[in-house]
Enzyme design. Structure first.
Site, short mmCIF file in Angstrom:
data_model
loop_
_atom_site.label_atom_id
_atom_site.label_comp_id
_atom_site.label_asym_id
_atom_site.label_seq_id
_atom_site.Cartn_x
_atom_site.Cartn_y
_atom_site.Cartn_z
CG ASP A 248 47.93 -3.86 -47.75
OD1 ASP A 248 47.82 -5.09 -47.70
OD2 ASP A 248 46.98 -3.06 -47.61
CE LYS A 270 44.60 -6.52 -51.04
NZ LYS A 270 43.21 -6.55 -50.58
CG MET A 383 42.43 2.63 -54.99
SD MET A 383 41.71 1.03 -54.65
CE MET A 383 40.45 1.43 -53.45
#
Ligand code: SAH
Length: 496
Positions: A248, A270, A383
């Protein structure tokens, strides 16, 4: 100073050492060990050098330094205690483009002699580029202690069998697997037990065995939040054994540096709202490489099973009959809390912890706000940077107190870590004021107030009102009298 590491073949090559003292003697010994033809230039020699000269192992120019000594040599070592002579030697060598080492003078040297760990035929050389020789020495001591002494004999044995190993295992992946078994298996054990003949027999036998074709596999590895020190030993091992690493974007460069040099690295980054490689694309890459017999490490930030889609990836692998393993990692909530000095639970302030994600409107809609707004619990929001206003509004609507403390941790555990603290009522404004960017983790709850008192890593928390004394902000009583009494009661019960 950035140096090019190099191992020089000095067999039968003329090398000059200027100086005849103890320092020169040590250099001469190392050069002789490497097979060099050593000439020592010095009016007088230390006892050890006299012995070497008398034994015919070195040539001696018994006179003060002369530039003509440099004729035809490959390397020069200046080891005199006379700075002027050392400078003359360095200048003459530079003019002739001969590499020169002036002992303990990085400036005058065009090559440095590293600290060495000898497991012949294996050699480990450490250099600090002249910046911190003591560090290089300390590192050598540490490695000396951890590196098995069977390593040298094992490498020598493998060298003798090299052709046969190559013939038996033609494919590089199979060969690598074989060497790994050799490195960790019974042959190495026998050498450790000082049984070289048995070791050789075991190696020969293992070359006769039929081996199953290499099966590819995938290890789902949690890389933690960024600080390489938070990797597990298992994660490190997986990185060392990987043929392919699918990582990632969140995985830090320092961690990728620890992986096997020739592993193929593929970023399948991502980011919230920005997908570089689709999940299907990641699945396809895992499948392709595992089917080719390679060991794939799927490296994820934090823990693979916490907002990491690790579950989906395992289901996919299972459906396609690919062997897999999971190595957990330290998830952002745990790491950020630790590095910001915020205990996630606390006997006085929080009895439960919820890990939630709030990266878009629909994820906000599906959360149980009544439960989330309860007091005496900690929310760790992943997030969530883009949705802080909605988060605040909904929590307030459902009854969470406006004064509930928060700590927002950006780049937790990394050198750039920032911690912003405040209360729920000003959460989005504070984040905006400090231009908080992803990756950032929000910790909301009574415990967050402790950040101002317990922070220990990086800069002090931002957002503390300069007019409010720190103590007042973190005024939550650490242990209430009631709690202490209760403890006492419990202790009495246990004692009874
Ligand atoms: N599997 C990961 C989470 C992936 S979701 C884990 O277990 O940690 C990505 C979110 O994790 C980011 O948006 C951020 O909220 C959080 N995060 C990951 N690393 C972080 C870090 N070093 N500092 C702060 N937050 C981080």
């Amino acid at each position: 100073m950035s140096l090019f590491p190099l191992f020089a073949d000095l067999q039968q090559r003329p090398v000059l050492v200027v100086g005849g003292g103890m320092v020169a003697e040590r250099k001469v010994e190392a050069l002789l060990k490497a097979g060099a033809q050593v000439t020592v230039g010095a009016p007088e020699l230390a006892a050890g050098l006299v012995r070497l000269r008398d034994a015919g192992r070195i040539t001696h120019h018994a006179e003060p330094y002369r530039e003509a000594w440099l004729d035809g040599v490959w390397l020069v070592v200046a080891a005199t205690s006379d700075v002027v002579v050392n400078r003359l030697v360095a200048a003459a060598a530079a003019a002739r483009r001969i590499f020169v080492n002036v002992v303990d003078d990085a400036q005058l040297s065009s090559f440095h002699v590293p600290a060495v760990i000898d497991r012949a035929p294996l050699t480990i050389a450490i250099s600090s580029g002249g910046a911190a020789p003591m560090f290089a020495r300390l590192l050598r001591e540490r490695l000396e202690a951890t590196l098995d002494h069977a390593l040298g004999p094992l490498a020598a044995l493998a060298a003798r069998f090299r052709k046969r190993i190559r013939a038996r295992h033609a494919a590089p992946a199979a060969r690598r697997a074989f060497y790994e078994r050799l490195f960790n298996g019974p042959v190495a054990d026998l050498l450790r037990r000082q049984q070289p003949l048995q070791a050789e027999a075991a190696l020969a036998a293992s070359l006769r065995e039929t081996v199953a074709p290499v099966r590819g596999s995938v290890v789902l590895v949690g890389a933690g939040p960024g600080d390489p020190g938070l990797l597990t030993l298992k994660a490190l091992r997986a990185l060392n054994e990987a043929d392919v690493i699918l990582h990632d974007r969140l995985v830090s460069c320092e961690i990728l540096e620890l992986a096997r040099r020739d592993a193929i690295r593929i970023e399948v980054g991502k980011e919230a709202g920005r997908h570089h490689t689709t999940q299907d694309g990641i699945h396809a890459l895992m499948l392709e490489h595992a089917r080719a017999g390679q060991r794939v490490v799927r490296l994820k930030g934090g823990d693979p099973f916490v907002f990491g889609r690790g579950g989906e990836e395992l289901e996919f692998l299972r459906d396609h009959d690919i062997a897999f393993e999971v190595v957990p990692g330290i998830t952002a909530a745990v790491a950020c809390a630790a590095y910001a000095g915020v205990p996630l639970t606390h006997r006085d302030h929080a009895q439960s912890l919820r890990l939630v994600t709030a990266h878009c409107q629909s994820s906000l809609d599906t959360l149980d706000w009544v439960a989330l707004a309860q007091e005496r619990q900690t929310l760790a929001v992943y997030m969530g940077v883009g949705e802080l206003a909605a988060l605040r509004d909904r929590l307030l609507e459902h009854g969470r107190a406006a004064g509930t403390p928060f700590a927002l941790i950006e780049n937790g555990s990394r050198a750039q870590q920032r911690v912003i603290v405040g209360t729920l009522a000003q959460l989005p404004e504070q984040a905006h004021r400090h231009a908080v960017r992803s990756p950032a983790l929000l910790i909301l709850g009574e415990v967050a107030a402790l950040a101002t008192r317990l922070h220990w890593f990086g800069a002090a928390p931002l957002g503390v009102d300069p007019h409010t004394p720190c103590d007042a902000l973190a005024s939550l009583p650490l242990r209430t009298q009631a709690a202490a009494d209760e403890d006492l009661g419990r202790m009495r019960c246990r004692a009874a």
